[in-house]
Design a protein around this motif. Structure first.
Motif, PDB file in Angstrom:
ATOM      1  N   PHE A   1       0.844  -1.181   0.000  1.00  0.00           N
ATOM      2  CA  PHE A   1       0.000   0.000   0.000  1.00  0.00           C
ATOM      3  C   PHE A   1       0.884   1.238   0.000  1.00  0.00           C
ATOM      4  CE2 PHE A   1      -2.447   3.050   2.676  1.00  0.00           C
ATOM      5  CZ  PHE A   1      -3.371   3.395   1.724  1.00  0.00           C
ATOM      6  N   ARG A   2       0.768   2.030  -1.037  1.00  0.00           N
ATOM      7  CA  ARG A   2       1.561   3.256  -1.188  1.00  0.00           C
ATOM      8  C   ARG A   2       0.749   4.458  -0.754  1.00  0.00           C
ATOM      9  NH1 ARG A   2       6.753   2.585  -2.008  1.00  0.00           N
ATOM     10  NH2 ARG A   2       7.515   2.298  -4.089  1.00  0.00           N
ATOM     11  N   GLN A   3       1.377   5.307   0.011  1.00  0.00           N
ATOM     12  CA  GLN A   3       0.760   6.570   0.398  1.00  0.00           C
ATOM     13  C   GLN A   3       0.929   7.564  -0.748  1.00  0.00           C
ATOM     14  OE1 GLN A   3      -0.976   7.095   3.196  1.00  0.00           O
ATOM     15  NE2 GLN A   3      -0.635   4.948   3.666  1.00  0.00           N
ATOM     16  N   PRO A   4       0.039   8.551  -0.841  1.00  0.00           N
ATOM     17  CA  PRO A   4       0.205   9.586  -1.865  1.00  0.00           C
ATOM     18  C   PRO A   4       1.535  10.323  -1.666  1.00  0.00           C
ATOM     19  CG  PRO A   4      -1.963   9.729  -0.833  1.00  0.00           C
ATOM     20  CD  PRO A   4      -1.172   8.732  -0.060  1.00  0.00           C
ATOM     21  N   LEU A   5       2.053  10.852  -2.749  1.00  0.00           N
ATOM     22  CA  LEU A   5       3.341  11.538  -2.715  1.00  0.00           C
ATOM     23  C   LEU A   5       3.360  12.633  -1.657  1.00  0.00           C
ATOM     24  CD1 LEU A   5       6.185  12.016  -3.838  1.00  0.00           C
ATOM     25  CD2 LEU A   5       5.149  13.478  -5.581  1.00  0.00           C
ATOM     26  N   ALA A   6       2.303  13.431  -1.584  1.00  0.00           N
ATOM     27  CA  ALA A   6       2.270  14.538  -0.618  1.00  0.00           C
ATOM     28  C   ALA A   6       2.389  14.026   0.815  1.00  0.00           C
ATOM     29  CB  ALA A   6       0.997  15.351  -0.791  1.00  0.00           C
ATOM     30  N   ALA A   7       1.777  12.900   1.116  1.00  0.00           N
ATOM     31  CA  ALA A   7       1.855  12.332   2.467  1.00  0.00           C
ATOM     32  C   ALA A   7       3.262  11.835   2.759  1.00  0.00           C
ATOM     33  CB  ALA A   7       0.846  11.199   2.618  1.00  0.00           C
ATOM     34  N   ARG A   8       3.911  11.257   1.768  1.00  0.00           N
ATOM     35  CA  ARG A   8       5.272  10.757   1.964  1.00  0.00           C
ATOM     36  C   ARG A   8       6.251  11.908   2.175  1.00  0.00           C
ATOM     37  NH1 ARG A   8       6.064   6.943  -2.961  1.00  0.00           N
ATOM     38  NH2 ARG A   8       7.907   6.248  -1.851  1.00  0.00           N
ATOM     39  N   VAL A   9       6.060  12.994   1.422  1.00  0.00           N
ATOM     40  CA  VAL A   9       6.896  14.187   1.585  1.00  0.00           C
ATOM     41  C   VAL A   9       6.684  14.763   2.980  1.00  0.00           C
ATOM     42  CG1 VAL A   9       7.249  16.562   0.800  1.00  0.00           C
ATOM     43  CG2 VAL A   9       7.052  14.712  -0.870  1.00  0.00           C
ATOM     44  N   ALA A  10       5.437  14.861   3.413  1.00  0.00           N
ATOM     45  CA  ALA A  10       5.136  15.403   4.746  1.00  0.00           C
ATOM     46  C   ALA A  10       5.759  14.539   5.838  1.00  0.00           C
ATOM     47  CB  ALA A  10       3.629  15.507   4.937  1.00  0.00           C
ATOM     48  N   ALA A  11       5.743  13.225   5.666  1.00  0.00           N
ATOM     49  CA  ALA A  11       6.340  12.331   6.658  1.00  0.00           C
ATOM     50  C   ALA A  11       7.849  12.531   6.742  1.00  0.00           C
ATOM     51  CB  ALA A  11       6.009  10.882   6.317  1.00  0.00           C
ATOM     52  N   ALA A  12       8.502  12.661   5.597  1.00  0.00           N
ATOM     53  CA  ALA A  12       9.952  12.894   5.596  1.00  0.00           C
ATOM     54  C   ALA A  12      10.273  14.219   6.277  1.00  0.00           C
ATOM     55  CB  ALA A  12      10.492  12.868   4.165  1.00  0.00           C
ATOM     56  N   ARG A  13       9.482  15.234   6.001  1.00  0.00           N
ATOM     57  CA  ARG A  13       9.717  16.542   6.633  1.00  0.00           C
ATOM     58  C   ARG A  13       9.511  16.469   8.139  1.00  0.00           C
ATOM     59  NH1 ARG A  13       6.789  19.952   1.892  1.00  0.00           N
ATOM     60  NH2 ARG A  13       8.620  20.103   0.537  1.00  0.00           N
ATOM     61  N   ALA A  14       8.511  15.709   8.570  1.00  0.00           N
ATOM     62  CA  ALA A  14       8.259  15.551  10.001  1.00  0.00           C
ATOM     63  C   ALA A  14       9.435  14.860  10.684  1.00  0.00           C
ATOM     64  CB  ALA A  14       6.968  14.766  10.231  1.00  0.00           C
ATOM     65  N   VAL A  30      17.086   5.783   3.928  1.00  0.00           N
ATOM     66  CA  VAL A  30      18.071   5.298   2.952  1.00  0.00           C
ATOM     67  C   VAL A  30      17.368   4.425   1.912  1.00  0.00           C
ATOM     68  CG1 VAL A  30      20.059   3.754   2.650  1.00  0.00           C
ATOM     69  CG2 VAL A  30      20.075   5.475   4.466  1.00  0.00           C
ATOM     70  N   GLY A  31      16.444   3.603   2.359  1.00  0.00           N
ATOM     71  CA  GLY A  31      15.683   2.769   1.422  1.00  0.00           C
ATOM     72  C   GLY A  31      14.915   3.609   0.419  1.00  0.00           C
ATOM     73  N   ILE A  32      14.368   4.728   0.875  1.00  0.00           N
ATOM     74  CA  ILE A  32      13.650   5.624  -0.036  1.00  0.00           C
ATOM     75  C   ILE A  32      14.616   6.182  -1.073  1.00  0.00           C
ATOM     76  CG2 ILE A  32      12.476   7.854  -0.187  1.00  0.00           C
ATOM     77  CD1 ILE A  32      11.243   7.176   2.583  1.00  0.00           C
ATOM     78  N   ILE A  33      15.765   6.662  -0.609  1.00  0.00           N
ATOM     79  CA  ILE A  33      16.761   7.225  -1.530  1.00  0.00           C
ATOM     80  C   ILE A  33      17.171   6.184  -2.564  1.00  0.00           C
ATOM     81  CG2 ILE A  33      19.157   8.060  -1.689  1.00  0.00           C
ATOM     82  CD1 ILE A  33      17.304  10.187  -0.648  1.00  0.00           C
ATOM     83  N   ASP A  34      17.390   4.951  -2.133  1.00  0.00           N
ATOM     84  CA  ASP A  34      17.828   3.899  -3.055  1.00  0.00           C
ATOM     85  C   ASP A  34      16.763   3.537  -4.092  1.00  0.00           C
ATOM     86  OD1 ASP A  34      20.439   3.562  -2.179  1.00  0.00           O
ATOM     87  OD2 ASP A  34      19.905   2.022  -0.709  1.00  0.00           O
ATOM     88  N   ARG A  35      15.485   3.650  -3.737  1.00  0.00           N
ATOM     89  CA  ARG A  35      14.410   3.244  -4.646  1.00  0.00           C
ATOM     90  C   ARG A  35      13.926   4.351  -5.570  1.00  0.00           C
ATOM     91  NH1 ARG A  35      12.638   0.934   0.172  1.00  0.00           N
ATOM     92  NH2 ARG A  35      11.102   2.574   0.438  1.00  0.00           N
ATOM     93  N   LEU A  36      14.214   5.597  -5.255  1.00  0.00           N
ATOM     94  CA  LEU A  36      13.647   6.695  -6.029  1.00  0.00           C
ATOM     95  C   LEU A  36      14.221   6.765  -7.434  1.00  0.00           C
ATOM     96  CD1 LEU A  36      13.429   9.616  -3.485  1.00  0.00           C
ATOM     97  CD2 LEU A  36      11.576   8.261  -4.420  1.00  0.00           C
ATOM     98  N   ARG A  37      13.331   6.927  -8.388  1.00  0.00           N
ATOM     99  CA  ARG A  37      13.696   7.135  -9.786  1.00  0.00           C
ATOM    100  C   ARG A  37      12.678   8.088 -10.384  1.00  0.00           C
ATOM    101  NH1 ARG A  37      16.964   4.217  -7.871  1.00  0.00           N
ATOM    102  NH2 ARG A  37      18.146   2.540  -8.779  1.00  0.00           N
ATOM    103  N   GLY A  38      13.109   8.940 -11.243  1.00  0.00           N
ATOM    104  CA  GLY A  38      12.183   9.797 -11.968  1.00  0.00           C
ATOM    105  C   GLY A  38      11.983  11.156 -11.333  1.00  0.00           C
ATOM    106  N   GLU A  40       9.325  12.915 -11.174  1.00  0.00           N
ATOM    107  CA  GLU A  40       8.075  13.136 -10.466  1.00  0.00           C
ATOM    108  C   GLU A  40       8.225  12.917  -8.967  1.00  0.00           C
ATOM    109  OE1 GLU A  40       8.093   8.809 -11.552  1.00  0.00           O
ATOM    110  OE2 GLU A  40       8.533  10.642 -12.629  1.00  0.00           O
ATOM    111  N   LEU A  41       9.253  12.197  -8.563  1.00  0.00           N
ATOM    112  CA  LEU A  41       9.486  11.940  -7.145  1.00  0.00           C
ATOM    113  C   LEU A  41      10.521  12.888  -6.546  1.00  0.00           C
ATOM    114  CD1 LEU A  41       9.406   8.047  -7.175  1.00  0.00           C
ATOM    115  CD2 LEU A  41       7.604   9.628  -6.512  1.00  0.00           C
ATOM    116  N   GLU A  42      10.920  13.894  -7.294  1.00  0.00           N
ATOM    117  CA  GLU A  42      11.930  14.828  -6.819  1.00  0.00           C
ATOM    118  C   GLU A  42      11.568  15.492  -5.489  1.00  0.00           C
ATOM    119  OE1 GLU A  42      14.004  18.797  -8.485  1.00  0.00           O
ATOM    120  OE2 GLU A  42      13.909  17.094  -9.859  1.00  0.00           O
TER     121      GLU A  42
END
Length: 75
Positions: A1-14, A30-38, A40-42
């Motif tokens: 289950f993937r959270q919307p991008l905005a929720a994931r950004v808010a969680a990282a900021r928190a 670190v897992g997020i950094i390793d998986r990010l591509r594209g 749109e996920l900037e």
């Protein structure tokens, strides 16, 4: 289950706002950094890198992942 991008950004900021108290989240970030591509996920990549910086020396283990991500962005 993937959270919307905005929720994931808010969680990282928190996590970043917690600073060193968020040290236990470093492996997940670190897992997020390793998986990010594209582009749109900037926003998520930026929030995650910023969070790791705010965590400070406890995030030192993230340096190899950050170097890999930097190399990907220049390819």
């Amino acid at each position: 289950f993937r959270q919307p991008l905005a929720a994931r950004v808010a969680a990282a900021r928190a996590l970043g706002k917690l600073g060193p108290r968020a040290a236990l989240a470093v492996p997940d970030l670190v897992g997020i950094i390793d998986r990010l591509r594209g582009d749109e996920l900037e926003p998520l990549q930026e929030a995650t890198v910023e969070a790791l910086g705010q965590i400070g020396s406890a995030a030192r283990s993230a340096l190899p992942a950050l170097a890999r991500a930097a190399a990907r962005s220049t390819d």
